[in-house]
Design a protein around this motif. Structure first.
Motif: not given
Length: 376
Positions: A324-334, A360-363, A370-374
């Motif tokens: 859901m974090i990923a789905a949220t940032v896919l559509a714009g800034r949270c 961080a995931w949005r950035r 990829p999401f979660g990349k260090t």
């Protein structure tokens, strides 16, 4: 609802303008497959350079059109009509007619250039982002989304996989937004010129009109172009981010209960977002595939599924929240409704809202990673 193509869900009947814009984008981006890895630094630098160049051209167009309109008015008022102080309205009528014709022609040429400039910028963005635009329903979905972004068309106003994105929006607001979308580039650009001329024409800055209007038009053009390109980046990076998520879910499947919670959560997010974002349609379509759902339709029952979310096994609960974090940032800034929805998700699970993780995931997403990349 049986299985349907995601592009048909999004735009069953694209307009002639969308089809023309789509052909332009495909001509400048021949990619057919989603990238297997994140964008390299060189590609990101090229994208930023193209972004700045596109905005710079829009600024230059505003400066030139502002100088032409303001300069022509000053010349007609002082050079041809000697100030118009003693002229009646009837005597001034030819002046007004001439001015509006000139302003209309200059504005029309500038607006046409802005559309072409935006389309060119979107094409470059999609190519550098590695967005596939050929030979698959999902590529066609991305193509349609990018075409609408470049043309400043609103999202479709119909149900997507059984979900009404505008169920929580007042009808008058929906109508107002539709009108505003159509005014964003064309009508607003022209009305801005007339408004500024009327306001500044009554004050001491009248003689400096060409110097004042040019920068204001340039600023307006820069804002519009910047917004278009940011949206284009979101949609162009969407396929890679979504395919990466789906690959992980296919490798380590969720339980039937967690799958149901995830689908209803994304449906509720679409309703909270009040927009049929192409990335959300793409994500839902791929989740139907990886979850092996025969029916591609969701009758969103979020209160019940939110209750079920907190009763998932701990590891699955966190995986659904990450999705859901990923789905949220896919559509714009949270922010706004999206942020409130995400905060409610974590609150329902008695967990603190991970603000730094969301940022961080949005950035990472907007850098084609990829999401979660260090991060370094």
């Amino acid at each position: 609802m049986a299985e349907t193509r995601p592009d048909q869900e999004y735009a069953p009947q694209p307009s002639v303008f969308e089809r023309w814009a789509g052909r332009f984008l495909q001509h400048h981006n021949q990619r057919q497959t989603t990238p297997r890895q994140g964008r390299r630094e060189r590609e990101l630098c090229d994208m930023k350079r193209a972004f700045r160049g596109c905005v710079a051209w829009a600024v230059l167009a505003g400066l030139i059109s502002g100088a032409l309109i303001g300069g022509m008015e000053w010349y007609m008022r002082h050079g041809m009509l000697d100030g118009m102080q003693d002229m009646s309205f009837k005597e001034q009528l030819p002046y007004w007619t001439g001015f509006f014709i000139i302003a209309g022609v200059v504005s029309a040429v500038e607006i046409a250039f802005l559309y072409w400039n935006a389309l060119r910028g979107v094409a470059t963005t999609s190519r550098l982002a590695g967005a596939p635009l050929h030979d698959s329903p999902h590529a066609t979905l991305t193509l349609l989304g990018l075409s609408r972004v470049a043309l400043e068309f609103p999202s479709p106003r119909h149900r997507i996989y059984g979900i009404d994105p505008y169920a929580l929006m007042n009808r008058w607001k929906l109508t107002a937004l539709s009108v505003m979308y159509r005014m964003k580039v064309g009508v607003t650009s022209f009305l801005l010129r007339i408004f500024l001329r009327r306001v500044l024409g009554r004050v001491a800055l009248r003689g400096l009109l060409p110097l004042v209007t040019g920068p204001l038009y340039a600023l307006w053009n820069a804002i519009i172009t910047w917004r278009i390109l940011v949206k284009a980046q979101e949609q162009a990076f969407g396929p890679f981010a979504i395919e990466t998520l789906v690959k992980e879910l296919a490798h380590e499947p969720l339980s039937e209960r967690a799958q149901r919670v995830a689908l209803h959560a994304i449906g509720a997010l679409i309703m909270a977002n009040q927009d049929a974002h192409p990335n959300h349609i793409y994500l839902l379509s791929r989740l139907f595939d990886v979850f092996k759902r025969r029916e591609h339709s969701i009758d969103v029952d979020w209160p019940q599924q939110r209750f079920n979310l907190n009763r998932l096994e701990r590891s699955e609960k966190h995986r659904v929240l990450d999705l859901m974090i990923a789905a949220t940032v896919l559509a714009g800034r949270c922010k706004g409704k999206r942020k409130r929805f995400l905060e409610e998700l974590f609150e329902a699970c008695d967990l603190a809202y991970p603000q730094q993780k969301v940022r961080a995931w949005r950035r990472q997403f907007m850098n084609g990673q990829p999401f979660g990349k260090t991060e370094a």
